[in-house]
Design an enzyme around this catalytic site. Structure first.
Site, mmCIF file in Angstrom:
data_model
loop_
_atom_site.group_PDB
_atom_site.id
_atom_site.type_symbol
_atom_site.label_atom_id
_atom_site.label_comp_id
_atom_site.label_asym_id
_atom_site.label_seq_id
_atom_site.Cartn_x
_atom_site.Cartn_y
_atom_site.Cartn_z
ATOM 1 N N ASP A 21 0.837 -1.196 0.000
ATOM 2 C CA ASP A 21 0.000 0.000 0.000
ATOM 3 C C ASP A 21 0.880 1.257 0.000
ATOM 4 O O ASP A 21 1.864 1.330 0.747
ATOM 5 C CB ASP A 21 -0.869 -0.025 1.275
ATOM 6 C CG ASP A 21 -1.947 1.042 1.287
ATOM 7 O OD1 ASP A 21 -2.824 0.992 0.414
ATOM 8 O OD2 ASP A 21 -1.921 1.905 2.184
ATOM 9 N N GLU A 52 1.655 -0.604 -5.010
ATOM 10 C CA GLU A 52 0.604 0.372 -5.282
ATOM 11 C C GLU A 52 1.291 1.726 -5.254
ATOM 12 O O GLU A 52 1.532 2.300 -4.185
ATOM 13 C CB GLU A 52 -0.501 0.332 -4.222
ATOM 14 C CG GLU A 52 -1.686 1.185 -4.632
ATOM 15 C CD GLU A 52 -2.166 2.196 -3.611
ATOM 16 O OE1 GLU A 52 -3.244 2.762 -3.805
ATOM 17 O OE2 GLU A 52 -1.466 2.455 -2.601
HETATM 18 C C1 NOJ Z 1 -4.461 2.970 -0.865
HETATM 19 C C2 NOJ Z 1 -5.615 2.063 -0.547
HETATM 20 O O1 NOJ Z 1 -5.930 1.324 -1.692
HETATM 21 C C3 NOJ Z 1 -6.725 2.949 -0.084
HETATM 22 O O2 NOJ Z 1 -7.943 2.263 0.016
HETATM 23 C C4 NOJ Z 1 -6.326 3.561 1.219
HETATM 24 O O3 NOJ Z 1 -7.321 4.474 1.638
HETATM 25 C C5 NOJ Z 1 -5.007 4.315 1.098
HETATM 26 N N1 NOJ Z 1 -4.023 3.588 0.354
HETATM 27 C C6 NOJ Z 1 -4.433 4.580 2.453
HETATM 28 O O4 NOJ Z 1 -4.005 3.375 3.017
#
Ligand code: NOJ
Length: 556
Positions: free
Chosen positions: A212, A272
């Site tokens: 993440d 991500e």
């Molecule tokens: C990316 C995640 O996919 C999202 O859902 C989240 O709110 C943010 N990162 C913070 O962790």
């Protein structure tokens, strides 16, 4: 008995290079205990569905203990399961059952921030200014020129400032919600703690991690002002923001990669990282870092042939020097579902909507979403599907303010609707409470009536349904080994001669001796040349005519 072909994929090295991976957002996937929130036993009970869809792996969004201020992306304990979702034993069962079906399991790792309920943060707050415990996070005094101003001008992704004041007067940094304090990755204790977290899950048999906010862990030294608003920053290279895509993140991933590589089997990391330009994202998939990084430039593409052609070409080219395949993605739990997004007017097609929203034509959206999946699943590399994408679910636009839970909605005073509309629980059966999502009919977000016709039981075995289309695409992609192939964007005239126009995307995919063409038509209908064999189409092709917003796979 596990399917032999699928089991075979578990032994295959480099499985991730061409894998189709299905994202389970557990709170909205399947609820076993009837509390209205999906859980791990619910997910396990549907693994047969996923195996028969033909995907190679599942990525499961966070299920760790959490106050759920950001639907579990606010983790209070990295090494356990929240009772909302089940127990560690339930997780172990899920992994065993998934593996027995030839499905790998990727879990979410949230290293940029913890929950404010995490003991590390509680300890830091209690210990006070200047203590080593505060060194785990980014605590700072006010702006020296104004005691009421935060230490710098950084905005939170969810709206408002990225700083919240503590009762003792110091501020702490949170790039997301105030209940998600950012960890300080310059601090060695944080690094050591996360190596332990990785080991904990690797020892339990997970096949990988989705990382993440992989572009956010390191902040520019001294935490200087950004000097730009969030909107302005969005127009600049990502690393122009002193909190995104800083070079120091990469050494963290190299250390993690060494750990993953020390485990048997091929354990993977997918980044991500919302990073541009494309050559910067390629840095995350160098041979000693992540295996994959989501191709968000593809997800963000406008529904125009020019942009699709350009972005496909540029993203493949950017990864070539580092030898990494591209990881295609059209949907996830943070963006407007493609069956709605692809029909929005260009100016509304931002990743997060604000009211008022004019609902786009649902038929146009469905047709484009089907054509887009057909394009994506032909492309070499890996591809991710988000739960419900295989059903053609639309974004739910009319959720009442009172049921919305995404912190974005509250932090922007409703100016941005947030992401609840793509997180509505899945419909499994038309004639069942909560469309079969939960045994009691409870659902943490209300499902709209239009989900009835899209439920799994309405599509399974129905020729031409989006579910059956997706299943066929995954099977044919494997049969033609498209994921392992190489692509060239070709001039549409080479296929259609004088009938070609500028609103076509034609991609040639070569794999071994097989050559497949995928043709996506965004303009007026075109007629295929004699002898072209349609392998599969996003909608019926009659008289060799490919209509607007239709895509086909061809053998010429
Ligand atoms: C990316 C995640 O996919 C999202 O859902 C989240 O709110 C943010 N990162 C913070 O962790």
């Amino acid at each position: 008995m596990p399917d032999e072909n699928l089991t075979g994929t578990l032994d295959r090295r480099d499985w991730w290079r061409s894998a189709v991976i299905y994202q389970v957002y557990p709170r909205s996937f399947a609820d076993s205990d009837g509390d209205g929130i999906g859980d791990l036993p619910g997910t396990t009970s549907r693994l047969g569905y996923l195996a028969s869809l033909g995907v190679n792996a599942v990525w499961i969004s966070p299920f760790f203990p959490s106050p759920q201020a950001d639907a579990g992306y606010d983790v209070a304990d990295y090494c356990d399961v929240d009772p909302l979702f089940g127990s560690l034993a339930d997780f172990d069962t899920l992994v065993t059952e998934a593996h027995s079906r030839g499905l790998r399991v990727i879990i979410d790792l949230v290293p940029n921030h913890t929950s404010d309920a995490h003991p590390w943060f509680r300890r830091a707050l209690a210990a006070g200014p200047g203590s080593p415990e505060r060194g785990w996070y980014h605590f700072r005094d006010s702006d020296p020129s104004d005691p009421d101003r935060p230490p710098n001008d950084w905005p939170s992704e969810f709206g408002g400032p990225a700083w919240t004041r503590t009762p003792d007067g110091q501020w702490y940094l949170h790039l997301f919600d105030s209940r998600q304090p950012d960890l300080n990755w310059e601090y060695s204790g944080v690094r050591a703690a996360f190596l332990d977290v990785l080991r904990f899950w690797l020892d339990r048999g997970v096949d990988g991690f989705r990382v993440d906010v992989a572009h956010g862990l390191i902040k520019a030294p001294g935490l200087p002002d950004a000097g730009h608003s969030r909107a302005e920053l969005a127009t600049l290279p990502t690393s122009a923001a002193p909190f995104w895509d800083q070079d120091g993140v990469h050494e963290i991933y190299r250390e993690w990669r060494r750990l993953l590589d020390s485990y048997p089997g091929e354990r993977v990391m997918v980044a991500e990282a919302w990073v541009n330009p494309a050559d910067r994202i390629a840095r995350y998939v160098r041979a000693d870092e992540h295996h994959q990084a989501f191709n968000f430039t593809f997800l963000d593409t406008a529904w125009t042939a020019t942009e699709l052609r350009e972005r496909i070409t540029a993203s493949v080219a950017a990864n070539e020097p580092v030898g990494a395949p591209t990881t295609w993605v059209l949907s996830n739990h943070d963006v407007i579902r493609p069956a709605t997004r692809l029909a929005l007017a260009a100016k509304e097609r931002a990743t997060q909507l604000g009211p008022p929203v004019t609902p786009p034509d649902p038929t146009v959206g469905q047709r484009r979403a089907r054509a887009a999946i057909l394009l994506m699943l032909a492309l070499p590399g890996s591809a991710y599907l988000y739960q419900g994408e295989e059903l053609g679910l639309p974004e739910v636009l009319d959720l009442e303010p009172g049921v919305r839970q995404d912190p974005t909605f509250a932090r922007t005073g409703g100016a941005r609707l947030g992401r609840d509309g793509c997180r509505v629980p899945l419909p499994w059966r038309r004639e069942a409470p909560a469309f079969g999502f939960s045994p009691t009919g409870a659902a943490w977000l209300p499902q709209p009536g239009e989900f009835a016709a899209l439920a799994v039981d309405q599509q399974v075995g129905v020729p031409g349904s989006t579910l059956e289309l997706t299943r066929s695409l995954i099977a044919m992609r494997a049969e033609h080994r498209l994921g392992e192939g190489s692509l060239t964007i070709v001039d549409p005239r080479t296929v259609l001669g004088d009938a070609a126009h500028g609103d076509l995307v034609v991609v040639e995919v070569r794999s071994g001796s097989s050559v497949t063409h995928v043709l996506l038509n965004l303009g007026p209908a075109v007629v295929l040349p004699e002898g072209a064999r349609v392998l599969i189409a996003s909608e019926p092709v009659s008289g060799a005519q490919v209509s607007t917003d239709c895509a086909v796979w061809l053998e010429l």
